[in-house]
Design a protein around this motif. Structure first.
Motif, PDB file in Angstrom:
ATOM      1  N   ARG A  34       0.833  -1.204   0.000  1.00  0.00           N
ATOM      2  CA  ARG A  34       0.000   0.000   0.000  1.00  0.00           C
ATOM      3  C   ARG A  34       0.867   1.253   0.000  1.00  0.00           C
ATOM      4  O   ARG A  34       0.621   2.201  -0.762  1.00  0.00           O
ATOM      5  N   MET A  35       1.881   1.261   0.849  1.00  0.00           N
ATOM      6  CA  MET A  35       2.744   2.440   0.912  1.00  0.00           C
ATOM      7  C   MET A  35       3.552   2.607  -0.379  1.00  0.00           C
ATOM      8  O   MET A  35       3.707   3.724  -0.875  1.00  0.00           O
ATOM      9  N   ASN A  36       4.034   1.507  -0.927  1.00  0.00           N
ATOM     10  CA  ASN A  36       4.793   1.592  -2.181  1.00  0.00           C
ATOM     11  C   ASN A  36       3.914   2.080  -3.340  1.00  0.00           C
ATOM     12  O   ASN A  36       4.380   2.812  -4.210  1.00  0.00           O
ATOM     13  N   SER A  37       2.643   1.671  -3.334  1.00  0.00           N
ATOM     14  CA  SER A  37       1.712   2.136  -4.364  1.00  0.00           C
ATOM     15  C   SER A  37       1.506   3.643  -4.272  1.00  0.00           C
ATOM     16  O   SER A  37       1.516   4.350  -5.284  1.00  0.00           O
ATOM     17  N   ILE A  38       1.317   4.127  -3.045  1.00  0.00           N
ATOM     18  CA  ILE A  38       1.117   5.564  -2.845  1.00  0.00           C
ATOM     19  C   ILE A  38       2.362   6.340  -3.257  1.00  0.00           C
ATOM     20  O   ILE A  38       2.280   7.363  -3.951  1.00  0.00           O
ATOM     21  N   GLU A  39       3.521   5.856  -2.823  1.00  0.00           N
ATOM     22  CA  GLU A  39       4.770   6.556  -3.144  1.00  0.00           C
ATOM     23  C   GLU A  39       4.988   6.619  -4.655  1.00  0.00           C
ATOM     24  O   GLU A  39       5.427   7.655  -5.185  1.00  0.00           O
ATOM     25  N   TYR A  40       4.674   5.543  -5.353  1.00  0.00           N
ATOM     26  CA  TYR A  40       4.840   5.546  -6.809  1.00  0.00           C
ATOM     27  C   TYR A  40       3.874   6.526  -7.459  1.00  0.00           C
ATOM     28  O   TYR A  40       4.262   7.300  -8.345  1.00  0.00           O
ATOM     29  N   LEU A  41       2.614   6.524  -7.022  1.00  0.00           N
ATOM     30  CA  LEU A  41       1.623   7.434  -7.583  1.00  0.00           C
ATOM     31  C   LEU A  41       2.048   8.885  -7.387  1.00  0.00           C
ATOM     32  O   LEU A  41       1.944   9.706  -8.313  1.00  0.00           O
ATOM     33  N   LEU A  42       2.543   9.206  -6.194  1.00  0.00           N
ATOM     34  CA  LEU A  42       2.967  10.579  -5.910  1.00  0.00           C
ATOM     35  C   LEU A  42       4.116  11.019  -6.815  1.00  0.00           C
ATOM     36  O   LEU A  42       4.227  12.196  -7.165  1.00  0.00           O
ATOM     37  N   LYS A  43       4.971  10.082  -7.210  1.00  0.00           N
ATOM     38  CA  LYS A  43       6.089  10.413  -8.100  1.00  0.00           C
ATOM     39  C   LYS A  43       5.630  10.672  -9.532  1.00  0.00           C
ATOM     40  O   LYS A  43       6.316  11.368 -10.294  1.00  0.00           O
ATOM     41  N   GLN A  44       4.463  10.112  -9.892  1.00  0.00           N
ATOM     42  CA  GLN A  44       3.997  10.234 -11.282  1.00  0.00           C
ATOM     43  C   GLN A  44       3.207  11.508 -11.539  1.00  0.00           C
ATOM     44  O   GLN A  44       3.070  11.932 -12.686  1.00  0.00           O
ATOM     45  N   ILE A  45       2.661  12.116 -10.492  1.00  0.00           N
ATOM     46  CA  ILE A  45       1.818  13.309 -10.650  1.00  0.00           C
ATOM     47  C   ILE A  45       2.508  14.502  -9.988  1.00  0.00           C
ATOM     48  O   ILE A  45       2.557  14.590  -8.758  1.00  0.00           O
ATOM     49  N   PRO A  46       3.063  15.430 -10.757  1.00  0.00           N
ATOM     50  CA  PRO A  46       3.766  16.582 -10.167  1.00  0.00           C
ATOM     51  C   PRO A  46       2.819  17.424  -9.300  1.00  0.00           C
ATOM     52  O   PRO A  46       1.665  17.656  -9.659  1.00  0.00           O
ATOM     53  N   TYR A  47       3.327  17.878  -8.152  1.00  0.00           N
ATOM     54  CA  TYR A  47       2.536  18.742  -7.269  1.00  0.00           C
ATOM     55  C   TYR A  47       3.487  19.505  -6.356  1.00  0.00           C
ATOM     56  O   TYR A  47       4.673  19.180  -6.247  1.00  0.00           O
ATOM     57  N   ASP A  48       2.964  20.528  -5.695  1.00  0.00           N
ATOM     58  CA  ASP A  48       3.762  21.352  -4.802  1.00  0.00           C
ATOM     59  C   ASP A  48       3.872  20.676  -3.444  1.00  0.00           C
ATOM     60  O   ASP A  48       2.921  20.656  -2.659  1.00  0.00           O
ATOM     61  N   LYS A  49       5.040  20.119  -3.147  1.00  0.00           N
ATOM     62  CA  LYS A  49       5.237  19.403  -1.884  1.00  0.00           C
ATOM     63  C   LYS A  49       5.295  20.338  -0.676  1.00  0.00           C
ATOM     64  O   LYS A  49       5.174  19.896   0.473  1.00  0.00           O
ATOM     65  N   ASN A  50       5.499  21.631  -0.914  1.00  0.00           N
ATOM     66  CA  ASN A  50       5.584  22.603   0.182  1.00  0.00           C
ATOM     67  C   ASN A  50       4.245  23.238   0.524  1.00  0.00           C
ATOM     68  O   ASN A  50       4.159  24.081   1.406  1.00  0.00           O
ATOM     69  N   ARG A  51       3.211  22.860  -0.202  1.00  0.00           N
ATOM     70  CA  ARG A  51       1.871  23.390   0.055  1.00  0.00           C
ATOM     71  C   ARG A  51       1.410  23.021   1.476  1.00  0.00           C
ATOM     72  O   ARG A  51       1.670  21.926   1.960  1.00  0.00           O
ATOM     73  N   GLU A  52       0.714  23.951   2.118  1.00  0.00           N
ATOM     74  CA  GLU A  52       0.153  23.671   3.440  1.00  0.00           C
ATOM     75  C   GLU A  52      -1.260  23.125   3.271  1.00  0.00           C
ATOM     76  O   GLU A  52      -2.020  23.583   2.421  1.00  0.00           O
ATOM     77  N   VAL A  53      -1.614  22.153   4.117  1.00  0.00           N
ATOM     78  CA  VAL A  53      -2.969  21.576   4.074  1.00  0.00           C
ATOM     79  C   VAL A  53      -3.608  21.647   5.446  1.00  0.00           C
ATOM     80  O   VAL A  53      -2.934  21.842   6.439  1.00  0.00           O
TER      81      VAL A  53
END
Length: 262
Positions: A243-262
């Motif tokens: 599950r964690m590896n799937s999420i990590e791979y997906l996050l690498k494929q879709i560019p986004y602002d990692k410094n964004r606050e949520v």
């Protein structure tokens, strides 16, 4: 000294609501297992925060994303999708698990019923099994003809090229388990009255047809050309890691602002 510090860190982790729950989750108490659960839950929450950032970027930029999950029966595709989607905005994603085609759909171009489910702007669509049913499940179980199978294999790369050239981001994940692990999970499903509905007629033949699945799975991977979207094969014998590896791979494929606050 280092061992004492490790012991203190372990005690701190277990001296929480999550730690106590992990300790008491089984009849036989296992400190190592409980620490793994605590670590998994904490890591998962951090990854889910990143998924929220990623989805926000998809929404704001009107992007369209398709994520397909393939793999053997009981490989954990549905569980991985649930962990990915449980914290993100439900108004901007869909999970698609199509039933067998209707008589009308059987007369249409094979890809047609999948195209109807494609994302609109700002949306992510997760396919729990996809058009790749025709690459493995259907030929193994006799649900398509040899001609239909060969037609699919000849068309799928061009089909996906059209998807990506239209601006849709396509992510392909294959969850892989061993024959022994699949057998163990089937036994667990059959013993659990809350999970027995998951066991289909196709599942019941999966062990018997294991080598046939392997043959067609190999052909599916070999059919990818240099312009195709690559497969990410994830070892899914351990569900938490998969599950964690799937999420990590997906996050690498879709560019986004990692410094964004949520």
């Amino acid at each position: 000294m280092e061992k004492s510090i490790d012991n203190l860190n372990a005690i701190e982790k277990l001296n929480t609501k999550l730690g106590v729950k992990a300790l008491l989750s089984k009849k036989v108490i296992s400190i190592d297992r409980s620490l793994r659960i605590v670590g998994y839950v904490k890591r998962l929450k951090k990854l889910q925060v990143e998924l929220i950032k990623m989805q926000t970027s998809v929404i704001e930029n009107n992007e369209r994303v398709i994520v397909i999950f393939e793999g053997r029966d009981a490989a954990g595709k549905g569980g991985a999708i649930r962990r990915i989607t449980e914290r993100i905005n439900p108004r901007h994603f869909r999970i698609i698990a199509l039933p067998k085609p209707t008589k009308e759909e059987q007369t249409q171009w094979y890809f047609q019923r999948y195209i109807r489910k494609f994302p609109k702007a700002g949306e992510i669509v997760f396919f729990d099994r996809s058009w790749y049913n025709r690459a493995v499940v259907e030929p193994v179980n006799g649900f398509c003809t040899k001609e239909e199978y060969e037609c699919f294999m000849n068309q799928v790369n061009d089909f996906e090229r059209m998807i990506t050239q239209s601006g849709i981001k396509l992510v392909k994940i294959y969850m892989s388990i061993t024959k022994k692990e699949q057998e163990r999970r089937f036994e667990e499903i059959q013993k659990n009255p809350l999970k027995q509905w998951k066991m289909t007629d196709v599942d019941k033949k999966a062990q018997e047809l294991w080598d046939d699945y392997t043959c067609y799975k190999t052909k599916m991977f070999e059919n990818v050309n240099e312009d195709s979207v690559p497969w990410k094969i994830i070892n899914a014998n351990r569900k938490t890691m998969a599950r964690m590896n799937s999420i990590e791979y997906l996050l690498k494929q879709i560019p986004y602002d990692k410094n964004r606050e949520v």
